[in-house]
Design a protein around this motif. Structure first.
Motif, PDB file in Angstrom:
ATOM      1  N   PRO A 140       0.453  -1.304  -0.103  1.00 47.78           N
ATOM      2  CA  PRO A 140      -0.005  -0.175  -0.172  1.00 47.78           C
ATOM      3  C   PRO A 140       1.038   1.431   0.038  1.00 47.78           C
ATOM      4  O   PRO A 140       0.325   1.963  -0.308  1.00 47.78           O
ATOM      5  CB  PRO A 140      -0.676  -0.145   1.574  1.00 47.78           C
ATOM      6  CG  PRO A 140      -1.134  -1.520   1.617  1.00 47.78           C
ATOM      7  CD  PRO A 140       0.391  -2.121   1.210  1.00 47.78           C
ATOM      8  N   SER A 141       1.928   0.827   0.368  1.00 46.25           N
ATOM      9  CA  SER A 141       3.331   2.686   0.622  1.00 46.25           C
ATOM     10  C   SER A 141       3.536   2.735  -0.884  1.00 46.25           C
ATOM     11  O   SER A 141       3.572   3.796  -1.616  1.00 46.25           O
ATOM     12  CB  SER A 141       3.918   2.248   1.137  1.00 46.25           C
ATOM     13  OG  SER A 141       4.884   1.242   1.023  1.00 46.25           O
ATOM     14  N   ILE A 142       3.395   2.269  -1.537  1.00 46.49           N
ATOM     15  CA  ILE A 142       4.034   1.898  -3.339  1.00 46.49           C
ATOM     16  C   ILE A 142       3.215   2.664  -3.970  1.00 46.49           C
ATOM     17  O   ILE A 142       2.908   3.477  -4.756  1.00 46.49           O
ATOM     18  CB  ILE A 142       4.206   0.809  -3.756  1.00 46.49           C
ATOM     19  CG1 ILE A 142       5.711   0.149  -3.166  1.00 46.49           C
ATOM     20  CG2 ILE A 142       4.630   1.302  -5.192  1.00 46.49           C
ATOM     21  CD1 ILE A 142       6.249  -0.811  -3.271  1.00 46.49           C
ATOM     22  N   LEU A 143       1.257   1.921  -3.663  1.00 45.91           N
ATOM     23  CA  LEU A 143       0.607   2.935  -4.510  1.00 45.91           C
ATOM     24  C   LEU A 143       0.012   4.007  -3.790  1.00 45.91           C
ATOM     25  O   LEU A 143      -0.669   5.258  -5.106  1.00 45.91           O
ATOM     26  CB  LEU A 143      -1.204   1.902  -3.960  1.00 45.91           C
ATOM     27  CG  LEU A 143      -0.767   0.253  -4.801  1.00 45.91           C
ATOM     28  CD1 LEU A 143      -1.930  -0.051  -4.334  1.00 45.91           C
ATOM     29  CD2 LEU A 143      -0.615   0.385  -5.809  1.00 45.91           C
ATOM     30  N   ALA A 144       0.106   4.493  -2.838  1.00 47.32           N
ATOM     31  CA  ALA A 144       0.031   5.745  -2.031  1.00 47.32           C
ATOM     32  C   ALA A 144       1.060   6.949  -2.911  1.00 47.32           C
ATOM     33  O   ALA A 144       0.610   7.809  -3.348  1.00 47.32           O
ATOM     34  CB  ALA A 144       0.176   6.171  -0.799  1.00 47.32           C
ATOM     35  N   ALA A 145       2.326   6.178  -2.722  1.00 48.44           N
ATOM     36  CA  ALA A 145       3.801   6.630  -3.634  1.00 48.44           C
ATOM     37  C   ALA A 145       2.923   6.872  -4.754  1.00 48.44           C
ATOM     38  O   ALA A 145       3.080   8.369  -5.252  1.00 48.44           O
ATOM     39  CB  ALA A 145       4.982   6.627  -3.437  1.00 48.44           C
ATOM     40  N   ILE A 146       2.560   6.345  -5.560  1.00 46.02           N
ATOM     41  CA  ILE A 146       1.898   6.575  -7.350  1.00 46.02           C
ATOM     42  C   ILE A 146       1.209   7.690  -7.276  1.00 46.02           C
ATOM     43  O   ILE A 146       0.825   8.011  -8.601  1.00 46.02           O
ATOM     44  CB  ILE A 146       2.155   5.475  -7.540  1.00 46.02           C
ATOM     45  CG1 ILE A 146       3.095   4.264  -7.781  1.00 46.02           C
ATOM     46  CG2 ILE A 146       1.704   5.238  -9.197  1.00 46.02           C
ATOM     47  CD1 ILE A 146       2.828   2.715  -8.132  1.00 46.02           C
ATOM     48  N   ALA A 147       0.005   7.584  -6.472  1.00 47.53           N
ATOM     49  CA  ALA A 147      -1.070   8.197  -6.003  1.00 47.53           C
ATOM     50  C   ALA A 147      -0.430  10.054  -6.232  1.00 47.53           C
ATOM     51  O   ALA A 147      -0.858  10.395  -7.045  1.00 47.53           O
ATOM     52  CB  ALA A 147      -1.745   7.542  -5.386  1.00 47.53           C
ATOM     53  N   ALA A 148       0.367  10.023  -5.000  1.00 51.46           N
ATOM     54  CA  ALA A 148       0.494  11.269  -5.106  1.00 51.46           C
ATOM     55  C   ALA A 148       1.734  11.613  -6.400  1.00 51.46           C
ATOM     56  O   ALA A 148       1.846  13.181  -6.689  1.00 51.46           O
ATOM     57  CB  ALA A 148       1.863  11.212  -4.214  1.00 51.46           C
ATOM     58  N   ALA A 149       2.520  11.183  -6.788  1.00 50.44           N
ATOM     59  CA  ALA A 149       3.022  11.312  -7.677  1.00 50.44           C
ATOM     60  C   ALA A 149       2.397  11.779  -9.358  1.00 50.44           C
ATOM     61  O   ALA A 149       2.624  12.644  -9.980  1.00 50.44           O
ATOM     62  CB  ALA A 149       4.158  10.127  -8.268  1.00 50.44           C
ATOM     63  N   LEU A 150       1.366  11.048  -9.339  1.00 48.70           N
ATOM     64  CA  LEU A 150       0.680  10.820 -10.439  1.00 48.70           C
ATOM     65  C   LEU A 150      -0.845  12.530 -10.055  1.00 48.70           C
ATOM     66  O   LEU A 150      -1.201  13.331 -11.160  1.00 48.70           O
ATOM     67  CB  LEU A 150      -0.801  10.107 -11.086  1.00 48.70           C
ATOM     68  CG  LEU A 150       0.013   9.149 -11.524  1.00 48.70           C
ATOM     69  CD1 LEU A 150      -0.603   7.133 -11.090  1.00 48.70           C
ATOM     70  CD2 LEU A 150       0.673   8.831 -13.064  1.00 48.70           C
ATOM     71  N   GLU A 151      -1.206  12.520  -8.843  1.00 46.88           N
ATOM     72  CA  GLU A 151      -1.812  13.887  -8.952  1.00 46.88           C
ATOM     73  C   GLU A 151      -1.288  15.114  -8.602  1.00 46.88           C
ATOM     74  O   GLU A 151      -1.000  15.751  -9.530  1.00 46.88           O
ATOM     75  CB  GLU A 151      -2.559  13.325  -6.878  1.00 46.88           C
ATOM     76  CG  GLU A 151      -3.048  15.471  -6.273  1.00 46.88           C
ATOM     77  CD  GLU A 151      -4.511  15.153  -6.916  1.00 46.88           C
ATOM     78  OE1 GLU A 151      -4.839  15.637  -7.235  1.00 46.88           O
ATOM     79  OE2 GLU A 151      -5.513  13.750  -7.524  1.00 46.88           O
ATOM     80  N   ILE A 152       0.577  14.706  -8.272  1.00 41.33           N
ATOM     81  CA  ILE A 152       1.072  16.325  -8.328  1.00 41.33           C
ATOM     82  C   ILE A 152       1.573  16.343 -10.086  1.00 41.33           C
ATOM     83  O   ILE A 152       1.301  17.443 -10.719  1.00 41.33           O
ATOM     84  CB  ILE A 152       2.768  15.917  -7.984  1.00 41.33           C
ATOM     85  CG1 ILE A 152       2.499  15.698  -6.755  1.00 41.33           C
ATOM     86  CG2 ILE A 152       3.891  16.905  -8.112  1.00 41.33           C
ATOM     87  CD1 ILE A 152       3.601  15.647  -5.489  1.00 41.33           C
ATOM     88  N   GLU A 153       1.751  15.059 -10.873  1.00 41.12           N
ATOM     89  CA  GLU A 153       1.911  15.349 -12.203  1.00 41.12           C
ATOM     90  C   GLU A 153       0.817  16.576 -13.048  1.00 41.12           C
ATOM     91  O   GLU A 153       0.429  16.974 -13.460  1.00 41.12           O
ATOM     92  CB  GLU A 153       2.253  14.323 -12.643  1.00 41.12           C
ATOM     93  CG  GLU A 153       3.349  13.355 -12.562  1.00 41.12           C
ATOM     94  CD  GLU A 153       4.459  14.828 -13.562  1.00 41.12           C
ATOM     95  OE1 GLU A 153       4.044  15.030 -14.690  1.00 41.12           O
ATOM     96  OE2 GLU A 153       5.412  14.608 -12.840  1.00 41.12           O
ATOM     97  N   TYR A 154      -0.909  15.200 -12.372  1.00 42.13           N
ATOM     98  CA  TYR A 154      -1.922  16.442 -12.775  1.00 42.13           C
ATOM     99  C   TYR A 154      -2.194  17.972 -11.867  1.00 42.13           C
ATOM    100  O   TYR A 154      -2.434  18.184 -12.926  1.00 42.13           O
ATOM    101  CB  TYR A 154      -2.865  15.377 -12.332  1.00 42.13           C
ATOM    102  CG  TYR A 154      -4.232  16.220 -12.650  1.00 42.13           C
ATOM    103  CD1 TYR A 154      -4.958  16.216 -13.812  1.00 42.13           C
ATOM    104  CD2 TYR A 154      -5.343  16.973 -11.915  1.00 42.13           C
ATOM    105  CE1 TYR A 154      -6.301  16.568 -14.476  1.00 42.13           C
ATOM    106  CE2 TYR A 154      -6.203  17.642 -12.113  1.00 42.13           C
ATOM    107  CZ  TYR A 154      -6.765  17.366 -13.128  1.00 42.13           C
ATOM    108  OH  TYR A 154      -7.733  17.742 -13.365  1.00 42.13           O
ATOM    109  N   ARG A 155      -1.255  18.142 -12.062  1.00 40.67           N
ATOM    110  CA  ARG A 155      -1.711  19.506 -11.119  1.00 40.67           C
ATOM    111  C   ARG A 155      -1.203  20.491 -11.660  1.00 40.67           C
ATOM    112  O   ARG A 155      -0.810  21.504 -11.560  1.00 40.67           O
ATOM    113  CB  ARG A 155      -1.764  19.609  -9.456  1.00 40.67           C
ATOM    114  CG  ARG A 155      -3.263  19.093  -9.038  1.00 40.67           C
ATOM    115  CD  ARG A 155      -3.188  19.731  -7.082  1.00 40.67           C
ATOM    116  NE  ARG A 155      -3.965  18.367  -6.455  1.00 40.67           N
ATOM    117  CZ  ARG A 155      -4.789  19.070  -5.972  1.00 40.67           C
ATOM    118  NH1 ARG A 155      -4.379  19.540  -4.330  1.00 40.67           N
ATOM    119  NH2 ARG A 155      -5.254  17.795  -4.606  1.00 40.67           N
TER     120      ARG A 155
END
Length: 105
Positions: free
Chosen positions: A72-87
């Motif tokens: 789950p920590s890897i999934l959270a890091a991927i989600a955070a990176a995608l959110e930052i790229e999107y914003r």
């Protein structure tokens, strides 16, 4: 260079490009017409011979039976990176993302 000379240079440059495009179109048409007249034969280019057979159902790859769970920590890091790229890059113009570093005392 006078405006008259610059206009002539511009028109000559545009004319050369236009002529080059026309020559490309004519060349493509000539090759197309020649290709239609050539007899390619019975066996070349997949036009003759036996028809291809469909693959059997057993040859299709099946998904693995026991997939490995992702941490789950890897999934959270991927989600955070995608959110930052999107914003940063894909968000509408009225939204902004500011990253501030906190000062450590």
């Amino acid at each position: 260079m006078t405006p008259y000379e610059s206009l002539i240079v511009t028109l000559l440059g545009m004319g050369v490009v236009f002529l080059g495009l026309l020559l490309c179109i004519v060349g493509i048409e000539v090759f197309n017409r020649l290709a239609k007249r050539i007899s390619w034969g019975e066996a070349s280019h997949g036009q003759g011979g036996a028809p291809a057979t469909a693959p059997e159902v057993s040859a299709v790859l099946e998904p693995p039976m026991d997939p490995v769970p992702i941490d789950p920590s890897i999934l959270a890091a991927i989600a955070a990176a995608l959110e930052i790229e999107y914003r940063l890059y894909a968000a509408p113009n009225d939204q902004r993302l500011t990253i501030r570093r906190s000062s450590q005392s």
